[in-house]
Scaffold this motif. Structure first.
Motif, PDB file in Angstrom:
ATOM      1  N   PRO A   1     -11.546   7.926  54.954  1.00  0.00           N
ATOM      2  CA  PRO A   1     -10.288   7.828  54.207  1.00  0.00           C
ATOM      3  C   PRO A   1     -10.079   6.502  53.484  1.00  0.00           C
ATOM      4  CG  PRO A   1      -9.898   8.825  56.363  1.00  0.00           C
ATOM      5  CD  PRO A   1     -11.314   8.346  56.357  1.00  0.00           C
ATOM      6  N   ASP A   2     -10.667   5.426  53.970  1.00  0.00           N
ATOM      7  CA  ASP A   2     -10.447   4.116  53.341  1.00  0.00           C
ATOM      8  C   ASP A   2     -11.317   3.901  52.105  1.00  0.00           C
ATOM      9  OD1 ASP A   2     -12.933   3.788  54.446  1.00  0.00           O
ATOM     10  OD2 ASP A   2     -12.451   1.962  55.565  1.00  0.00           O
ATOM     11  N   GLY A   3     -12.084   4.914  51.720  1.00  0.00           N
ATOM     12  CA  GLY A   3     -12.933   4.794  50.547  1.00  0.00           C
ATOM     13  C   GLY A   3     -14.356   4.397  50.862  1.00  0.00           C
ATOM     14  N   SER A   4     -14.640   4.107  52.105  1.00  0.00           N
ATOM     15  CA  SER A   4     -16.016   3.777  52.483  1.00  0.00           C
ATOM     16  C   SER A   4     -16.822   5.062  52.650  1.00  0.00           C
ATOM     17  CB  SER A   4     -16.046   2.946  53.766  1.00  0.00           C
ATOM     18  OG  SER A   4     -15.473   3.661  54.849  1.00  0.00           O
ATOM     19  N   ALA A   5     -18.115   4.916  52.613  1.00  0.00           N
ATOM     20  CA  ALA A   5     -19.015   6.062  52.761  1.00  0.00           C
ATOM     21  C   ALA A   5     -20.347   5.557  53.294  1.00  0.00           C
ATOM     22  CB  ALA A   5     -19.207   6.769  51.420  1.00  0.00           C
ATOM     23  N   THR A   6     -21.083   6.466  53.891  1.00  0.00           N
ATOM     24  CA  THR A   6     -22.383   6.094  54.433  1.00  0.00           C
ATOM     25  C   THR A   6     -23.389   7.216  54.215  1.00  0.00           C
ATOM     26  OG1 THR A   6     -23.538   5.259  56.415  1.00  0.00           O
ATOM     27  CG2 THR A   6     -21.903   6.979  56.761  1.00  0.00           C
ATOM     28  N   ALA A   7     -24.645   6.845  54.177  1.00  0.00           N
ATOM     29  CA  ALA A   7     -25.748   7.797  54.077  1.00  0.00           C
ATOM     30  C   ALA A   7     -27.007   7.063  54.524  1.00  0.00           C
ATOM     31  CB  ALA A   7     -25.912   8.318  52.652  1.00  0.00           C
ATOM     32  N   PHE A   8     -28.002   7.830  54.961  1.00  0.00           N
ATOM     33  CA  PHE A   8     -29.238   7.245  55.455  1.00  0.00           C
ATOM     34  C   PHE A   8     -30.432   7.790  54.685  1.00  0.00           C
ATOM     35  CE2 PHE A   8     -26.332   6.759  58.922  1.00  0.00           C
ATOM     36  CZ  PHE A   8     -26.754   5.663  59.683  1.00  0.00           C
ATOM     37  N   ILE A   9     -31.410   6.920  54.428  1.00  0.00           N
ATOM     38  CA  ILE A   9     -32.719   7.393  53.986  1.00  0.00           C
ATOM     39  C   ILE A   9     -33.498   7.747  55.236  1.00  0.00           C
ATOM     40  CG2 ILE A   9     -34.830   6.881  52.725  1.00  0.00           C
ATOM     41  CD1 ILE A   9     -33.391   4.705  51.242  1.00  0.00           C
TER      42      ILE A   9
ATOM     43  N   LEU B   1     -35.667   3.858  59.150  1.00  0.00           N
ATOM     44  CA  LEU B   1     -34.353   4.448  58.903  1.00  0.00           C
ATOM     45  C   LEU B   1     -33.494   3.394  58.214  1.00  0.00           C
ATOM     46  CD1 LEU B   1     -32.391   6.853  59.381  1.00  0.00           C
ATOM     47  CD2 LEU B   1     -31.787   5.777  61.569  1.00  0.00           C
ATOM     48  N   ILE B   2     -32.979   3.727  57.030  1.00  0.00           N
ATOM     49  CA  ILE B   2     -32.199   2.779  56.240  1.00  0.00           C
ATOM     50  C   ILE B   2     -30.814   3.357  55.988  1.00  0.00           C
ATOM     51  CG2 ILE B   2     -32.036   1.510  54.075  1.00  0.00           C
ATOM     52  CD1 ILE B   2     -35.093   1.628  53.909  1.00  0.00           C
ATOM     53  N   GLN B   3     -29.811   2.625  56.420  1.00  0.00           N
ATOM     54  CA  GLN B   3     -28.421   3.040  56.240  1.00  0.00           C
ATOM     55  C   GLN B   3     -27.819   2.332  55.027  1.00  0.00           C
ATOM     56  OE1 GLN B   3     -25.584   1.436  59.072  1.00  0.00           O
ATOM     57  NE2 GLN B   3     -24.304   3.269  58.953  1.00  0.00           N
ATOM     58  N   PHE B   4     -27.081   3.090  54.220  1.00  0.00           N
ATOM     59  CA  PHE B   4     -26.267   2.514  53.154  1.00  0.00           C
ATOM     60  C   PHE B   4     -24.795   2.627  53.539  1.00  0.00           C
ATOM     61  CE2 PHE B   4     -29.934   4.000  50.505  1.00  0.00           C
ATOM     62  CZ  PHE B   4     -30.364   2.748  50.107  1.00  0.00           C
ATOM     63  N   TRP B   5     -24.072   1.552  53.323  1.00  0.00           N
ATOM     64  CA  TRP B   5     -22.614   1.567  53.497  1.00  0.00           C
ATOM     65  C   TRP B   5     -21.972   1.240  52.159  1.00  0.00           C
ATOM     66  CZ3 TRP B   5     -19.129   3.307  56.702  1.00  0.00           C
ATOM     67  CH2 TRP B   5     -19.434   3.484  58.052  1.00  0.00           C
ATOM     68  N   GLN B   6     -21.136   2.162  51.653  1.00  0.00           N
ATOM     69  CA  GLN B   6     -20.293   1.837  50.500  1.00  0.00           C
ATOM     70  C   GLN B   6     -19.033   1.187  51.047  1.00  0.00           C
ATOM     71  OE1 GLN B   6     -19.548   4.686  47.169  1.00  0.00           O
ATOM     72  NE2 GLN B   6     -17.418   4.569  47.872  1.00  0.00           N
ATOM     73  N   VAL B   7     -18.806  -0.068  50.685  1.00  0.00           N
ATOM     74  CA  VAL B   7     -17.649  -0.802  51.205  1.00  0.00           C
ATOM     75  C   VAL B   7     -16.617  -0.958  50.094  1.00  0.00           C
ATOM     76  CG1 VAL B   7     -18.880  -1.995  53.036  1.00  0.00           C
ATOM     77  CG2 VAL B   7     -18.873  -2.966  50.760  1.00  0.00           C
ATOM     78  N   PRO B   8     -15.324  -0.706  50.385  1.00  0.00           N
ATOM     79  CA  PRO B   8     -14.277  -0.715  49.347  1.00  0.00           C
ATOM     80  C   PRO B   8     -14.120  -2.057  48.641  1.00  0.00           C
ATOM     81  CG  PRO B   8     -13.499   0.371  51.343  1.00  0.00           C
ATOM     82  CD  PRO B   8     -14.812  -0.272  51.688  1.00  0.00           C
ATOM     83  N   HIS B   9     -14.318  -3.157  49.337  1.00  0.00           N
ATOM     84  CA  HIS B   9     -14.125  -4.476  48.730  1.00  0.00           C
ATOM     85  C   HIS B   9     -15.458  -5.222  48.706  1.00  0.00           C
ATOM     86  CE1 HIS B   9      -9.862  -3.617  48.958  1.00  0.00           C
ATOM     87  NE2 HIS B   9      -9.997  -3.361  50.241  1.00  0.00           N
TER      88      HIS B   9
END
Length: 279
Positions: free
Chosen positions: A109-117, A126-134
Protein backbone atom coordinates in the motif's frame (compact mmCIF):
# COMPACT_ATOMS: atom_id res chain seq x y z
CA UNK A 1 19.78 1.04 -8.54
CA UNK A 2 21.38 0.89 -5.12
CA UNK A 3 22.65 -2.23 -3.34
CA UNK A 4 21.00 -2.51 0.05
CA UNK A 5 22.02 -5.74 1.75
CA UNK A 6 23.16 -9.32 1.62
CA UNK A 7 20.86 -11.72 3.46
CA UNK A 8 21.93 -14.76 5.49
CA UNK A 9 19.52 -17.60 6.29
CA UNK A 10 20.09 -18.74 9.88
CA UNK A 11 18.42 -20.95 12.45
CA UNK A 12 18.73 -18.27 15.13
CA UNK A 13 18.96 -14.54 14.44
CA UNK A 14 19.87 -13.88 18.06
CA UNK A 15 22.87 -16.22 17.97
CA UNK A 16 24.07 -14.93 14.61
CA UNK A 17 23.79 -11.29 15.71
CA UNK A 18 25.75 -12.01 18.88
CA UNK A 19 28.52 -13.55 16.78
CA UNK A 20 28.86 -10.50 14.55
CA UNK A 21 28.62 -8.07 17.49
CA UNK A 22 31.34 -9.94 19.36
CA UNK A 23 33.96 -9.88 16.62
CA UNK A 24 33.11 -6.98 14.31
CA UNK A 25 32.37 -3.24 14.66
CA UNK A 26 28.67 -3.46 13.80
CA UNK A 27 26.14 -0.65 13.97
CA UNK A 28 22.44 -1.12 14.71
CA UNK A 29 20.02 -0.73 11.82
CA UNK A 30 16.73 -2.53 12.54
CA UNK A 31 15.53 -4.70 15.42
CA UNK A 32 14.14 -8.17 14.79
CA UNK A 33 10.69 -8.04 13.24
CA UNK A 34 8.19 -10.13 11.31
CA UNK A 35 7.66 -9.83 7.57
CA UNK A 36 4.88 -11.33 5.45
CA UNK A 37 5.54 -11.84 1.77
CA UNK A 38 4.38 -14.05 -1.08
CA UNK A 39 7.05 -16.61 -0.22
CA UNK A 40 5.92 -16.83 3.42
CA UNK A 41 6.22 -15.18 6.82
CA UNK A 42 9.59 -14.93 8.56
CA UNK A 43 11.66 -12.92 11.03
CA UNK A 44 14.44 -10.60 9.93
CA UNK A 45 16.96 -8.24 11.46
CA UNK A 46 19.84 -6.30 9.96
CA UNK A 47 22.86 -4.24 10.91
CA UNK A 48 25.55 -2.10 9.30
CA UNK A 49 29.08 -3.42 8.92
CA UNK A 50 31.72 -1.41 7.13
CA UNK A 51 29.18 0.74 5.28
CA UNK A 52 26.98 -2.12 4.05
CA UNK A 53 23.94 -3.85 5.51
CA UNK A 54 23.84 -7.51 6.47
CA UNK A 55 20.42 -9.06 7.03
CA UNK A 56 19.62 -12.26 8.91
CA UNK A 57 16.41 -14.21 8.27
CA UNK A 58 14.85 -17.07 10.23
CA UNK A 59 11.59 -19.01 10.34
CA UNK A 60 8.82 -18.05 12.71
CA UNK A 61 8.66 -20.40 15.73
CA UNK A 62 7.00 -23.69 14.85
CA UNK A 63 6.73 -22.88 11.15
CA UNK A 64 8.59 -24.21 8.14
CA UNK A 65 8.92 -21.70 5.33
CA UNK A 66 11.37 -20.92 2.54
CA UNK A 67 14.07 -20.15 5.13
CA UNK A 68 14.20 -23.61 6.70
CA UNK A 69 13.69 -25.23 3.30
CA UNK A 70 16.80 -23.41 2.12
CA UNK A 71 18.71 -24.48 5.23
CA UNK A 72 17.54 -28.10 4.85
CA UNK A 73 18.80 -28.12 1.28
CA UNK A 74 22.05 -26.13 1.55
CA UNK A 75 22.64 -25.39 5.23
CA UNK A 76 22.79 -21.93 6.77
CA UNK A 77 24.45 -19.29 4.64
CA UNK A 78 24.05 -16.39 2.24
CA UNK A 79 20.54 -16.46 0.81
CA UNK A 80 20.11 -13.45 -1.50
CA UNK A 81 21.27 -10.01 -2.55
CA UNK A 82 18.83 -7.10 -2.24
CA UNK A 83 18.88 -4.06 -4.52
CA UNK A 84 16.75 -0.92 -4.27
CA UNK A 85 15.30 0.58 -7.47
CA UNK A 86 13.17 3.61 -8.21
CA UNK A 87 10.99 1.98 -10.90
CA UNK A 88 10.58 -1.79 -10.74
CA UNK A 89 8.06 -2.71 -13.44
CA UNK A 90 10.02 -1.51 -16.50
CA UNK A 91 13.01 -3.50 -15.27
CA UNK A 92 11.11 -6.74 -14.65
CA UNK A 93 9.12 -6.36 -17.87
CA UNK A 94 12.35 -6.11 -19.87
CA UNK A 95 13.78 -9.15 -18.12
CA UNK A 96 10.63 -11.21 -18.65
CA UNK A 97 10.65 -10.26 -22.34
CA UNK A 98 14.13 -11.75 -22.58
CA UNK A 99 13.14 -14.95 -20.78
CA UNK A 100 14.61 -14.10 -17.37
CA UNK A 101 12.60 -15.87 -14.65
CA UNK A 102 11.02 -13.37 -12.22
CA UNK A 103 9.30 -14.73 -9.10
CA UNK A 104 7.53 -13.61 -5.91
CA UNK A 105 6.28 -10.27 -7.23
CA UNK A 106 4.37 -8.23 -4.67
CA UNK A 107 3.15 -4.65 -4.21
CA UNK A 108 2.37 -2.85 -0.97
CA UNK A 109 0.00 0.00 0.00
CA UNK A 110 2.84 2.48 0.60
CA UNK A 111 3.90 2.26 -3.04
CA UNK A 112 6.78 -0.13 -2.49
CA UNK A 113 7.09 -3.33 -4.47
CA UNK A 114 9.37 -6.32 -4.65
CA UNK A 115 10.34 -9.04 -7.09
CA UNK A 116 13.13 -11.61 -7.35
CA UNK A 117 15.29 -12.89 -10.17
CA UNK A 118 15.26 -16.66 -9.85
CA UNK A 119 18.65 -18.30 -9.24
CA UNK A 120 17.95 -20.31 -12.40
CA UNK A 121 18.39 -17.12 -14.41
CA UNK A 122 21.16 -15.44 -12.39
CA UNK A 123 23.96 -17.98 -12.06
CA UNK A 124 22.60 -19.56 -8.90
CA UNK A 125 22.10 -16.20 -7.18
CA UNK A 126 18.73 -15.09 -5.83
CA UNK A 127 18.45 -11.33 -6.39
CA UNK A 128 15.73 -9.24 -4.78
CA UNK A 129 14.59 -5.87 -6.11
CA UNK A 130 12.86 -3.39 -3.83
CA UNK A 131 11.02 -0.42 -5.31
CA UNK A 132 11.24 2.20 -2.56
CA UNK A 133 8.86 5.23 -2.58
CA UNK A 134 11.54 7.77 -1.61
CA UNK A 135 14.45 6.43 -3.59
CA UNK A 136 16.20 9.81 -3.81
CA UNK A 137 16.18 10.22 -0.02
CA UNK A 138 17.77 7.02 1.24
CA UNK A 139 18.55 6.12 4.83
CA UNK A 140 22.31 6.33 4.64
CA UNK A 141 24.70 4.11 6.58
CA UNK A 142 26.40 5.65 9.61
CA UNK A 143 29.55 7.67 9.03
CA UNK A 144 32.63 5.50 8.63
CA UNK A 145 34.26 4.56 11.92
CA UNK A 146 37.49 3.73 10.10
CA UNK A 147 37.44 0.23 11.57
CA UNK A 148 35.88 -1.79 8.78
CA UNK A 149 34.93 -1.65 5.12
CA UNK A 150 32.63 -4.14 3.44
CA UNK A 151 34.50 -4.83 0.22
CA UNK A 152 32.52 -7.26 -1.92
CA UNK A 153 30.35 -10.33 -2.35
CA UNK A 154 31.72 -13.15 -4.48
CA UNK A 155 29.72 -15.44 -6.80
CA UNK A 156 31.02 -18.79 -8.04
CA UNK A 157 30.13 -19.27 -11.71
CA UNK A 158 30.92 -21.70 -14.49
CA UNK A 159 31.54 -18.98 -17.07
CA UNK A 160 32.54 -15.46 -15.97
CA UNK A 161 32.07 -13.96 -19.43
CA UNK A 162 28.44 -15.12 -19.55
CA UNK A 163 27.89 -13.73 -16.06
CA UNK A 164 29.41 -10.40 -17.12
CA UNK A 165 27.11 -10.27 -20.15
CA UNK A 166 24.03 -10.87 -18.00
CA UNK A 167 24.82 -8.32 -15.31
CA UNK A 168 25.98 -5.67 -17.77
CA UNK A 169 22.79 -6.08 -19.76
CA UNK A 170 20.36 -5.45 -16.89
CA UNK A 171 22.40 -3.56 -14.28
CA UNK A 172 24.35 -0.28 -14.31
CA UNK A 173 27.59 -2.26 -14.35
CA UNK A 174 31.12 -1.40 -15.37
CA UNK A 175 34.12 -3.72 -15.52
CA UNK A 176 36.62 -2.91 -12.78
CA UNK A 177 38.73 -6.04 -13.40
CA UNK A 178 38.58 -8.13 -16.54
CA UNK A 179 38.52 -11.90 -15.97
CA UNK A 180 42.05 -13.12 -15.37
CA UNK A 181 43.94 -16.00 -13.83
CA UNK A 182 44.63 -15.10 -10.20
CA UNK A 183 47.91 -16.06 -8.56
CA UNK A 184 46.01 -18.59 -6.43
CA UNK A 185 45.09 -20.51 -9.58
CA UNK A 186 41.44 -19.61 -10.22
CA UNK A 187 39.82 -17.20 -12.69
CA UNK A 188 38.74 -13.92 -11.11
CA UNK A 189 36.86 -10.80 -12.20
CA UNK A 190 35.08 -7.78 -10.71
CA UNK A 191 32.13 -5.67 -11.77
CA UNK A 192 31.14 -2.36 -10.22
CA UNK A 193 27.34 -2.26 -10.00
CA UNK A 194 25.75 0.90 -8.64
CA UNK A 195 28.87 1.56 -6.58
CA UNK A 196 29.07 -1.97 -5.18
CA UNK A 197 31.79 -4.48 -6.04
CA UNK A 198 30.56 -7.86 -7.20
CA UNK A 199 33.25 -10.49 -7.63
CA UNK A 200 33.05 -13.57 -9.86
CA UNK A 201 35.22 -16.66 -9.45
CA UNK A 202 35.53 -19.51 -11.93
CA UNK A 203 37.34 -22.81 -11.96
CA UNK A 204 40.34 -22.86 -14.33
CA UNK A 205 39.24 -26.28 -15.52
CA UNK A 206 39.82 -30.02 -14.99
CA UNK A 207 43.05 -30.98 -13.30
CA UNK A 208 43.50 -27.64 -11.55
CA UNK A 209 45.29 -27.72 -8.22
CA UNK A 210 43.17 -26.80 -5.18
CA UNK A 211 40.08 -26.13 -7.32
CA UNK A 212 37.82 -24.75 -4.56
CA UNK A 213 35.49 -23.15 -7.09
CA UNK A 214 34.92 -26.41 -8.93
CA UNK A 215 34.31 -28.26 -5.67
CA UNK A 216 31.83 -25.61 -4.50
CA UNK A 217 29.84 -25.72 -7.74
CA UNK A 218 29.86 -29.51 -7.77
CA UNK A 219 28.38 -29.55 -4.26
CA UNK A 220 26.04 -26.55 -4.30
CA UNK A 221 25.79 -25.34 -7.87
CA UNK A 222 26.63 -21.79 -8.92
CA UNK A 223 25.84 -19.06 -6.43
CA UNK A 224 26.96 -16.84 -3.57
CA UNK A 225 30.37 -18.03 -2.40
CA UNK A 226 31.80 -15.60 0.18
CA UNK A 227 31.81 -12.03 1.39
CA UNK A 228 34.91 -9.95 2.07
CA UNK A 229 35.45 -7.45 4.88
CA UNK A 230 38.51 -5.26 5.36
CA UNK A 231 39.44 -4.67 9.01
CA UNK A 232 41.75 -2.14 10.64
CA UNK A 233 42.09 -4.25 13.80
CA UNK A 234 43.13 -7.26 11.76
CA UNK A 235 45.60 -8.89 14.15
CA UNK A 236 43.55 -8.35 17.31
CA UNK A 237 40.40 -9.67 15.62
CA UNK A 238 42.30 -12.74 14.45
CA UNK A 239 43.49 -13.41 18.01
CA UNK A 240 39.99 -12.92 19.44
CA UNK A 241 38.47 -15.28 16.89
CA UNK A 242 40.98 -18.00 17.66
CA UNK A 243 40.66 -17.57 21.43
CA UNK A 244 36.88 -17.77 21.04
CA UNK A 245 37.14 -21.13 19.28
CA UNK A 246 36.18 -19.76 15.87
CA UNK A 247 37.61 -21.84 13.01
CA UNK A 248 40.03 -19.74 10.97
CA UNK A 249 41.49 -21.12 7.73
CA UNK A 250 43.81 -20.13 4.87
CA UNK A 251 45.89 -17.51 6.68
CA UNK A 252 48.15 -15.82 4.17
CA UNK A 253 50.01 -12.66 3.19
CA UNK A 254 50.15 -11.29 -0.35
CA UNK A 255 53.12 -9.74 -2.13
CA UNK A 256 52.28 -6.35 -0.60
CA UNK A 257 52.45 -7.83 2.89
CA UNK A 258 48.70 -7.56 3.49
CA UNK A 259 47.29 -10.32 5.62
CA UNK A 260 44.15 -12.32 4.93
CA UNK A 261 42.27 -15.23 6.40
CA UNK A 262 38.86 -16.84 6.15
CA UNK A 263 36.33 -17.58 8.85
CA UNK A 264 35.03 -21.06 8.14
CA UNK A 265 31.32 -21.44 7.37
CA UNK A 266 31.24 -23.97 10.23
CA UNK A 267 31.82 -21.10 12.65
CA UNK A 268 29.92 -18.30 10.86
CA UNK A 269 26.43 -19.67 10.28
CA UNK A 270 27.23 -21.20 6.93
CA UNK A 271 28.88 -18.04 5.60
CA UNK A 272 32.45 -18.03 4.32
CA UNK A 273 33.93 -14.67 5.37
CA UNK A 274 37.20 -13.41 3.94
CA UNK A 275 39.06 -10.88 6.11
CA UNK A 276 41.74 -8.48 4.84
CA UNK A 277 43.93 -6.18 6.94
CA UNK A 278 43.34 -3.06 4.81
CA UNK A 279 40.53 -0.55 5.37
Amino acid sequence: MRFDHVSIAVRSIDRAYEFFKRYFPVHFRNEKRRDDQVSGSFHWQDFWLGGFAIEMIEDLPGQKTFVSKFIDRRGEGMHHLSIEVDHLKPLTDAMKHDGVRIVDEQTFPDGSATAFISPRSAFGTLIQFWQVPHFDNPKLPPASDGLARFDHVSIAVRDIKKAYDFFMRYFPATVSHEPHLASEGFILGHLDIAGFKLEFVQSPGPGAKNDFVGRFIEKYGEGLHHMTINLKNFESTLRELKSGGVRVVDENRNWRGEGEFYISPKSAFGTLIQIWDAV
